[in-house]
Design a protein around this motif. Structure first.
Motif, PDB file in Angstrom:
ATOM      1  N   MET A 106       0.845  -1.171   0.000  1.00  0.00           N
ATOM      2  CA  MET A 106       0.000   0.000   0.000  1.00  0.00           C
ATOM      3  C   MET A 106       0.886   1.230   0.000  1.00  0.00           C
ATOM      4  SD  MET A 106      -3.123   0.881   2.597  1.00  0.00           S
ATOM      5  CE  MET A 106      -2.104   0.477   4.015  1.00  0.00           C
ATOM      6  N   PRO A 107       0.907   1.992  -1.099  1.00  0.00           N
ATOM      7  CA  PRO A 107       1.792   3.149  -1.190  1.00  0.00           C
ATOM      8  C   PRO A 107       1.421   4.189  -0.156  1.00  0.00           C
ATOM      9  CG  PRO A 107       0.218   3.154  -2.987  1.00  0.00           C
ATOM     10  CD  PRO A 107       0.076   1.837  -2.302  1.00  0.00           C
ATOM     11  N   LYS A 108       2.436   4.871   0.386  1.00  0.00           N
ATOM     12  CA  LYS A 108       2.207   5.850   1.442  1.00  0.00           C
ATOM     13  C   LYS A 108       2.910   7.144   1.124  1.00  0.00           C
ATOM     14  CE  LYS A 108      -0.214   3.408   4.320  1.00  0.00           C
ATOM     15  NZ  LYS A 108      -1.531   3.821   4.762  1.00  0.00           N
ATOM     16  N   LEU A 109       2.256   8.242   1.525  1.00  0.00           N
ATOM     17  CA  LEU A 109       2.885   9.544   1.435  1.00  0.00           C
ATOM     18  C   LEU A 109       3.899   9.699   2.556  1.00  0.00           C
ATOM     19  CD1 LEU A 109       2.918  12.575   0.515  1.00  0.00           C
ATOM     20  CD2 LEU A 109       1.156  12.941   2.237  1.00  0.00           C
ATOM     21  N   GLY A 124      -9.186  -2.330  -2.341  1.00  0.00           N
ATOM     22  CA  GLY A 124     -10.433  -3.074  -2.320  1.00  0.00           C
ATOM     23  C   GLY A 124     -11.273  -2.692  -1.105  1.00  0.00           C
ATOM     24  N   TYR A 125     -12.381  -3.366  -0.963  1.00  0.00           N
ATOM     25  CA  TYR A 125     -13.345  -3.097   0.105  1.00  0.00           C
ATOM     26  C   TYR A 125     -12.798  -3.597   1.435  1.00  0.00           C
ATOM     27  CZ  TYR A 125     -17.950  -3.188   2.444  1.00  0.00           C
ATOM     28  OH  TYR A 125     -19.011  -3.004   3.289  1.00  0.00           O
ATOM     29  N   VAL A 126     -12.610  -2.668   2.384  1.00  0.00           N
ATOM     30  CA  VAL A 126     -12.085  -3.032   3.697  1.00  0.00           C
ATOM     31  C   VAL A 126     -13.259  -3.350   4.625  1.00  0.00           C
ATOM     32  CG1 VAL A 126     -10.752  -2.275   5.695  1.00  0.00           C
ATOM     33  CG2 VAL A 126     -10.062  -1.571   3.389  1.00  0.00           C
ATOM     34  N   LYS A 127     -13.394  -4.585   5.025  1.00  0.00           N
ATOM     35  CA  LYS A 127     -14.468  -4.956   5.949  1.00  0.00           C
ATOM     36  C   LYS A 127     -14.202  -4.334   7.316  1.00  0.00           C
ATOM     37  CE  LYS A 127     -15.887  -9.342   3.866  1.00  0.00           C
ATOM     38  NZ  LYS A 127     -16.129 -10.797   4.123  1.00  0.00           N
ATOM     39  N   ASP A 128     -15.280  -3.901   7.960  1.00  0.00           N
ATOM     40  CA  ASP A 128     -15.133  -3.294   9.285  1.00  0.00           C
ATOM     41  C   ASP A 128     -15.560  -4.240  10.402  1.00  0.00           C
ATOM     42  OD1 ASP A 128     -17.849  -3.285   8.887  1.00  0.00           O
ATOM     43  OD2 ASP A 128     -18.113  -1.107   9.104  1.00  0.00           O
ATOM     44  N   ASP A 129     -15.375  -5.539  10.167  1.00  0.00           N
ATOM     45  CA  ASP A 129     -15.778  -6.538  11.157  1.00  0.00           C
ATOM     46  C   ASP A 129     -15.078  -6.364  12.504  1.00  0.00           C
ATOM     47  OD1 ASP A 129     -17.247  -7.546   9.087  1.00  0.00           O
ATOM     48  OD2 ASP A 129     -15.915  -9.238   8.670  1.00  0.00           O
ATOM     49  N   ASP A 130     -13.891  -5.773  12.494  1.00  0.00           N
ATOM     50  CA  ASP A 130     -13.141  -5.628  13.748  1.00  0.00           C
ATOM     51  C   ASP A 130     -13.346  -4.259  14.402  1.00  0.00           C
ATOM     52  OD1 ASP A 130     -11.799  -4.306  11.731  1.00  0.00           O
ATOM     53  OD2 ASP A 130      -9.792  -4.819  12.470  1.00  0.00           O
ATOM     54  N   LYS A 131     -14.422  -3.575  14.022  1.00  0.00           N
ATOM     55  CA  LYS A 131     -14.650  -2.221  14.540  1.00  0.00           C
ATOM     56  C   LYS A 131     -14.797  -2.170  16.052  1.00  0.00           C
ATOM     57  CE  LYS A 131     -19.607  -2.482  13.428  1.00  0.00           C
ATOM     58  NZ  LYS A 131     -19.519  -3.763  12.657  1.00  0.00           N
ATOM     59  N   ASP A 132     -15.296  -3.256  16.654  1.00  0.00           N
ATOM     60  CA  ASP A 132     -15.471  -3.287  18.104  1.00  0.00           C
ATOM     61  C   ASP A 132     -14.292  -3.951  18.811  1.00  0.00           C
ATOM     62  OD1 ASP A 132     -18.039  -2.091  17.942  1.00  0.00           O
ATOM     63  OD2 ASP A 132     -18.930  -4.039  17.443  1.00  0.00           O
ATOM     64  N   LYS A 133     -13.241  -4.226  18.059  1.00  0.00           N
ATOM     65  CA  LYS A 133     -12.080  -4.916  18.624  1.00  0.00           C
ATOM     66  C   LYS A 133     -10.808  -4.094  18.505  1.00  0.00           C
ATOM     67  CE  LYS A 133     -14.126  -9.329  17.201  1.00  0.00           C
ATOM     68  NZ  LYS A 133     -13.943 -10.551  16.370  1.00  0.00           N
ATOM     69  N   LEU A 134     -10.964  -2.783  18.340  1.00  0.00           N
ATOM     70  CA  LEU A 134      -9.795  -1.919  18.204  1.00  0.00           C
ATOM     71  C   LEU A 134      -9.240  -1.614  19.596  1.00  0.00           C
ATOM     72  CD1 LEU A 134     -11.081   0.556  15.454  1.00  0.00           C
ATOM     73  CD2 LEU A 134      -9.574  -1.431  15.164  1.00  0.00           C
ATOM     74  N   ASN A 135      -8.308  -2.433  20.024  1.00  0.00           N
ATOM     75  CA  ASN A 135      -7.700  -2.302  21.352  1.00  0.00           C
ATOM     76  C   ASN A 135      -6.582  -1.261  21.283  1.00  0.00           C
ATOM     77  OD1 ASN A 135      -5.919  -2.742  23.640  1.00  0.00           O
ATOM     78  ND2 ASN A 135      -7.074  -4.620  24.026  1.00  0.00           N
ATOM     79  N   ALA A 136      -6.856  -0.068  21.796  1.00  0.00           N
ATOM     80  CA  ALA A 136      -5.904   1.038  21.674  1.00  0.00           C
ATOM     81  C   ALA A 136      -4.562   0.711  22.307  1.00  0.00           C
ATOM     82  CB  ALA A 136      -6.491   2.301  22.302  1.00  0.00           C
ATOM     83  N   GLU A 137      -4.579   0.039  23.444  1.00  0.00           N
ATOM     84  CA  GLU A 137      -3.329  -0.285  24.138  1.00  0.00           C
ATOM     85  C   GLU A 137      -2.465  -1.234  23.311  1.00  0.00           C
ATOM     86  OE1 GLU A 137      -1.821  -2.221  28.420  1.00  0.00           O
ATOM     87  OE2 GLU A 137      -3.946  -1.761  28.071  1.00  0.00           O
ATOM     88  N   ASP A 173     -17.072  -7.786  -5.615  1.00  0.00           N
ATOM     89  CA  ASP A 173     -16.106  -6.686  -5.601  1.00  0.00           C
ATOM     90  C   ASP A 173     -14.807  -7.146  -4.935  1.00  0.00           C
ATOM     91  OD1 ASP A 173     -17.828  -4.956  -6.820  1.00  0.00           O
ATOM     92  OD2 ASP A 173     -18.335  -3.814  -5.022  1.00  0.00           O
ATOM     93  N   LYS A 174     -13.730  -6.514  -5.318  1.00  0.00           N
ATOM     94  CA  LYS A 174     -12.432  -6.830  -4.713  1.00  0.00           C
ATOM     95  C   LYS A 174     -12.463  -6.554  -3.220  1.00  0.00           C
ATOM     96  CE  LYS A 174      -7.576  -5.335  -4.815  1.00  0.00           C
ATOM     97  NZ  LYS A 174      -6.610  -4.399  -5.455  1.00  0.00           N
ATOM     98  N   LEU A 175     -11.951  -7.492  -2.437  1.00  0.00           N
ATOM     99  CA  LEU A 175     -11.876  -7.339  -0.984  1.00  0.00           C
ATOM    100  C   LEU A 175     -10.435  -7.087  -0.557  1.00  0.00           C
ATOM    101  CD1 LEU A 175     -14.214 -10.245   0.229  1.00  0.00           C
ATOM    102  CD2 LEU A 175     -14.746  -7.801   0.157  1.00  0.00           C
ATOM    103  N   ALA A 176     -10.269  -6.172   0.389  1.00  0.00           N
ATOM    104  CA  ALA A 176      -8.942  -5.934   0.953  1.00  0.00           C
ATOM    105  C   ALA A 176      -8.530  -7.136   1.792  1.00  0.00           C
ATOM    106  CB  ALA A 176      -8.954  -4.677   1.815  1.00  0.00           C
ATOM    107  N   LYS A 177      -7.234  -7.342   1.935  1.00  0.00           N
ATOM    108  CA  LYS A 177      -6.719  -8.501   2.662  1.00  0.00           C
ATOM    109  C   LYS A 177      -6.529  -8.215   4.145  1.00  0.00           C
ATOM    110  CE  LYS A 177      -4.393 -10.315  -1.436  1.00  0.00           C
ATOM    111  NZ  LYS A 177      -3.090 -10.738  -2.054  1.00  0.00           N
ATOM    112  N   TYR A 178      -7.043  -7.101   4.622  1.00  0.00           N
ATOM    113  CA  TYR A 178      -6.890  -6.744   6.030  1.00  0.00           C
ATOM    114  C   TYR A 178      -8.062  -5.882   6.460  1.00  0.00           C
ATOM    115  CZ  TYR A 178      -4.809  -2.931   3.364  1.00  0.00           C
ATOM    116  OH  TYR A 178      -4.575  -1.954   2.432  1.00  0.00           O
ATOM    117  N   GLY A 179      -8.146  -5.629   7.784  1.00  0.00           N
ATOM    118  CA  GLY A 179      -9.235  -4.846   8.334  1.00  0.00           C
ATOM    119  C   GLY A 179      -8.788  -3.507   8.881  1.00  0.00           C
ATOM    120  N   LEU A 180      -9.593  -2.953   9.793  1.00  0.00           N
ATOM    121  CA  LEU A 180      -9.336  -1.615  10.322  1.00  0.00           C
ATOM    122  C   LEU A 180      -8.037  -1.533  11.117  1.00  0.00           C
ATOM    123  CD1 LEU A 180     -12.943  -0.705  11.556  1.00  0.00           C
ATOM    124  CD2 LEU A 180     -11.878  -0.146   9.360  1.00  0.00           C
TER     125      LEU A 180
END
Length: 294
Positions: A1-4, A106-119, A229-236
């Motif tokens: 994934m190219p980055k600035l 591709g389409y990034v699934k947000d299945d892990d939206k409730d599992k974003l452990n900040a720590e 549709d194309k799916l991304a290989k990773y989540g949030l």
């Protein structure tokens, strides 16, 4: 994934300033101000397209330029480009600016939206940044150290926006890496806010307005996903840790520019003022700009 390769506002202003300082001994066409004049600017209030993917509203007192011009600006600042840059937006004060870049993962699934452990995410980012310091050392740049969250990761289920901001320091200087990811049907719009940490709180209302007025075009919206549709290989979570790792490697110019700024700040301030003045003249009608129809 190219980055600035993210540059703090200081780096942006400084690069333009250095060019202006050298302008006396160079042809006018090579100066930063000449470059700014050659670019196609949209001055607010107006609507601007991010190619065929999305559109934003350019507020009054702001200027916007498109994909080709954004790459020209970044390259003029010594910043390598990826080809995925779509736009540059800034207030005429140059207090901050935003670069829009689209990653067609591709389409990034947000299945892990409730599992974003900040720590846990912060721990991963810290470890990745320390590893990235080995590359920064090879680049001749000072190490970058993560100190904590400025804003912990937050995902908005209604807008499908993912935001977070990380605090760091390099050679005793504070750094804030503020990221917004706008999920779409075919990928992610990466919105990179470049700002002096001391000005972040002041700029947030205007920045949030810019995000509120952003919209994907018909057929590109997250809710318009179709089976097949194309799916991304990773989540949030990977958007957060992956983005932070790339920034840690690629902000090597920051430390060296800080040192240069210290050595010649008086001259630089004068030159930056000239750049800001040019932007203000642009807004007040000193030069016609291309505006998209409402």
């Amino acid at each position: 994934m190219p980055k600035l390769k993210l540059l703090p506002l200081l780096a942006f202003s400084l690069c333009l300033a250095i060019s202006l300082i050298r302008a006396a001994d160079e042809p006018a066409s090579d100066t930063s101000e000449s470059l700014l004049k050659r670019l196609n600017w949209i001055k607010g209030p107006a609507r601007a397209d991010l190619k065929s993917l999305a559109e934003i509203q350019v507020p009054e007192g702001f200027v916007f330029t498109g994909a080709k011009e954004t790459r020209q600006l970044l390259e003029a600042m010594g910043n390598p480009t990826s080809g995925s840059e779509l736009g540059f937006l800034a207030p005429t004060s140059l207090a901050w600016f935003v670069v829009f870049e689209f990653s067609d993962v591709g389409y990034v699934k947000d299945d892990d939206k409730d599992k974003l452990n900040a720590e846990k995410l912060l721990k991963s980012i810290k470890a990745g940044t320390e590893q990235a310091n080995q590359f920064r050392e090879k680049m001749g740049a000072a190490p970058l150290h993560i100190t904590g969250w400025e804003i912990p990761p937050h995902y908005n289920e209604q807008t499908h926006n993912l935001e977070w901001a990380i605090r760091a320091e390099s050679e005793g200087h504070p750094v804030i890496n503020y990221n917004t990811r706008l999920l779409g049907r075919k990928g992610v719009m990466e919105v990179n806010l470049v700002i002096d940490p001391e000005k972040l709180n002041t700029a947030m209302p205007a920045y949030q307005t810019v995000l509120k007025d952003y919209s994907y075009k018909a057929g590109e919206r997250y809710a318009e996903y179709h089976q097949g549709d194309k799916l991304a290989k990773y989540g949030l979570a990977a958007l957060i840790t992956g983005g932070a790792a790339a920034v840690a490697v690629k902000t090597g110019l920051f430390a060296s520019l800080i040192v240069l700024f210290k050595k010649g700040w008086k001259l630089v301030v004068l030159a930056v003022a000239a750049v800001v003045a040019w932007f203000k003249r642009l807004i007040t009608g000193g030069r016609k700009t291309r505006e998209t129809p409402q």
